[in-house]
Design an enzyme around this catalytic site. Structure first.
Site, PDB file in Angstrom:
ATOM      1  N   MET A   1       8.628   6.288  17.089  1.00  0.00           N
ATOM      2  CA  MET A   1       8.160   7.268  16.108  1.00  0.00           C
ATOM      3  C   MET A   1       6.886   8.003  16.503  1.00  0.00           C
ATOM      4  SD  MET A   1       9.041   5.491  12.449  1.00  0.00           S
ATOM      5  CE  MET A   1       8.457   6.948  11.599  1.00  0.00           C
TER       6      MET A   1
ATOM      7  N   ASP B   1      -4.591   7.787   9.926  1.00  0.00           N
ATOM      8  CA  ASP B   1      -4.744   7.185  11.237  1.00  0.00           C
ATOM      9  C   ASP B   1      -4.197   8.110  12.323  1.00  0.00           C
ATOM     10  OD1 ASP B   1      -2.253   6.872  10.165  1.00  0.00           O
ATOM     11  OD2 ASP B   1      -1.910   4.870  10.938  1.00  0.00           O
TER      12      ASP B   1
ATOM     13  N   ARG C   1      -3.908   9.682   4.638  1.00  0.00           N
ATOM     14  CA  ARG C   1      -2.649  10.359   4.925  1.00  0.00           C
ATOM     15  C   ARG C   1      -1.816  10.538   3.661  1.00  0.00           C
ATOM     16  NH1 ARG C   1      -0.164  13.828   8.303  1.00  0.00           N
ATOM     17  NH2 ARG C   1       2.079  13.669   8.042  1.00  0.00           N
TER      18      ARG C   1
ATOM     19  N   ASP D   1       5.675   0.054  11.779  1.00  0.00           N
ATOM     20  CA  ASP D   1       4.306  -0.448  11.654  1.00  0.00           C
ATOM     21  C   ASP D   1       4.150  -1.873  12.181  1.00  0.00           C
ATOM     22  OD1 ASP D   1       3.529   1.923  10.573  1.00  0.00           O
ATOM     23  OD2 ASP D   1       3.481   1.240   8.504  1.00  0.00           O
TER      24      ASP D   1
ATOM     25  N   LYS E   1       0.823  -1.214   0.000  1.00  0.00           N
ATOM     26  CA  LYS E   1       0.000   0.000   0.000  1.00  0.00           C
ATOM     27  C   LYS E   1       0.854   1.260   0.000  1.00  0.00           C
ATOM     28  CE  LYS E   1      -1.376   1.889   3.691  1.00  0.00           C
ATOM     29  NZ  LYS E   1      -1.038   3.048   4.600  1.00  0.00           N
ATOM     30  N   ASN E   2       1.930   1.239   0.755  1.00  0.00           N
ATOM     31  CA  ASN E   2       2.781   2.424   0.865  1.00  0.00           C
ATOM     32  C   ASN E   2       3.585   2.686  -0.406  1.00  0.00           C
ATOM     33  OD1 ASN E   2       2.054   3.199   3.505  1.00  0.00           O
ATOM     34  ND2 ASN E   2       3.376   1.618   4.359  1.00  0.00           N
TER      35      ASN E   2
END
Length: 390
Positions: free
Chosen positions: A334, A117, A93, A312, A22-23
């Site tokens: 983070m 998110d 985002r 993540d 997805k990223n």
């Protein structure tokens, strides 16, 4: 109202193919704005974020055609608007990565602050720093307004190794005049995907996979066909799920090199796997025991920029660690709100001490149960079915 009813106590098993990253998909979708020619993107995951990004492209004037499942053709022959729709921008985002390509193609971009998110502060300062050094003017007044008469290559040092800021800078620099150097660049696999796609479109990017990127600006980019790589975060989630349920699974379509940072960290809690070609197999015989550091010290699982352990996956590791014998420290550097979910695990019987917003000590193993069964949480208890031979 949607709900999940989960009956635990069963090991998972079977074979699954990893979804597209997805990223990587989000910036690659945005990068189609850099050319007027058709771009075919394959292995786009069918999720809400990619659907919203495609809707944004259509609102800007893109012609979008679904060729088959996960495969799309996008043509930006004419960009009718440089303003992102407010409601769509707030949903994802990744909408921030439209700034770079719109600046490069049209010289302007108007957008609301991106949504996404809620896991802590998500600063955008690094985006502004990079784009300003390329010649952009940026105004902030409840929304972001980017403009530039001309983008010119620059020697950029990012104040943090931001993934999306690196992506914005790379896309803008690809059509800038002259040479650009991006230092302290993020180097995650999804950034490598974006850079490789841009090179197929005619960009001149070197240093891919490192924290220094060199871009020689070109006047025009052309169409291409590109396949998005596998989602190593999803793969890590499947590995954790298999280990926690004492199951055996095979995951197809992986990139072995991307598993190396994950392998070292999972090994700290006694979880291993084997790889043959592009297939990864998690066996149902795992050590599931924390390996102490030298001196019998409690080991630490912490995230860091690639090629470190991905941020993540710290949530996944927290959950899996509740099923492992021993004590481990989870250190999520983070985002200051990501670890607040552990109170839900504690209500399910997990032995976790939240030290501060970034650190949690997990002692396992713990038998987890439905919190509603014992009066915790706002949910509905469903009596489980009897298991076979029980």
């Amino acid at each position: 109202m949607h709900e999940y009813v989960i009956e635990g106590g069963y090991p998972i098993s079977g074979t699954i193919t990893a979804s597209g990253n997805k990223n990587a998909a989000l910036p690659c979708l945005a990068a189609t704005l850099l050319t007027s020619e058709p771009v075919i993107l394959k292995n786009i995951p069918e999720i809400q974020d990619t659907n919203v990004m495609i809707q944004i492209l259509e609102s800007l004037g893109a012609k979008v055609k679904k060729l088959s499942k996960n495969n799309w053709e996008i043509t930006n022959a004419e960009i009718k608007s440089s303003e992102l729709p407010k409601e769509l921008t707030k949903k994802v985002r990744g909408s921030i990565v439209f700034a770079g390509p719109l600046l490069a193609r049209t010289g302007k971009c108007e957008m609301m602050p991106p949504g996404g998110d809620v896991i802590g502060r998500r600063r955008v300062d690094t985006h502004f720093l990079a784009l300003e050094q390329l010649g952009a003017n940026i105004a902030v007044n409840g929304h972001f307004s980017f403009s530039a008469n001309k983008l010119v290559g620059a020697d950029i040092f990012l104040d943090e190794a931001s993934v999306t800021a690196t992506e914005n800078a790379v896309m803008a620099a690809s059509l800038s005049e002259g040479k650009t150097i991006i230092k302290n660049a993020a180097s995650e696999p999804h950034i490598q995907d974006l850079c490789n796609m841009l090179n197929l479109m005619g960009a001149k990017i070197t240093g891919i996979g490192s924290n220094i990127l060199y871009i020689e600006g070109v006047k025009k980019l052309h169409g291409c066909e590109y396949t998005i790589g596998p989602d190593y975060i999803e793969i890590g989630s499947y590995i954790g799920m298999a280990a926690a349920t004492k199951g055996k699974i095979t995951i197809k379509g992986i990139r072995a090199e991307e598993m190396r940072p994950l392998k070292n960290t999972f090994a700290k809690i006694g979880i291993t796997w084997s790889i043959e070609g592009d297939e990864l197999t998690v066996p149902n015989t795992q050590g599931m025991k924390v390996k102490a550091d030298i001196g019998a010290s409690i080991p630490k699982i912490d995230d860091m920029p690639w090629p470190g352990f991905p941020a993540d996956l710290t949530s996944i590791m927290t959950v899996v660690s509740t099923q492992v014998e021993g004590t481990v420290l989870i250190f999520e550097k983070m985002f200051e709100s990501r670890m607040f979910f552990v109170d839900k695990l504690i209500s399910m019987g997990a032995k976790i001490t939240l030290c501060d917003p970034h650190r949690a000590v997990v002692c396992g193993p713990s038998m987890l149960h439905d919190p509603c069964r014992y009066g915790y949480g706002n949910c509905r208890y469903v009596r489980p079915r009897r298991k076979p031979n029980q």
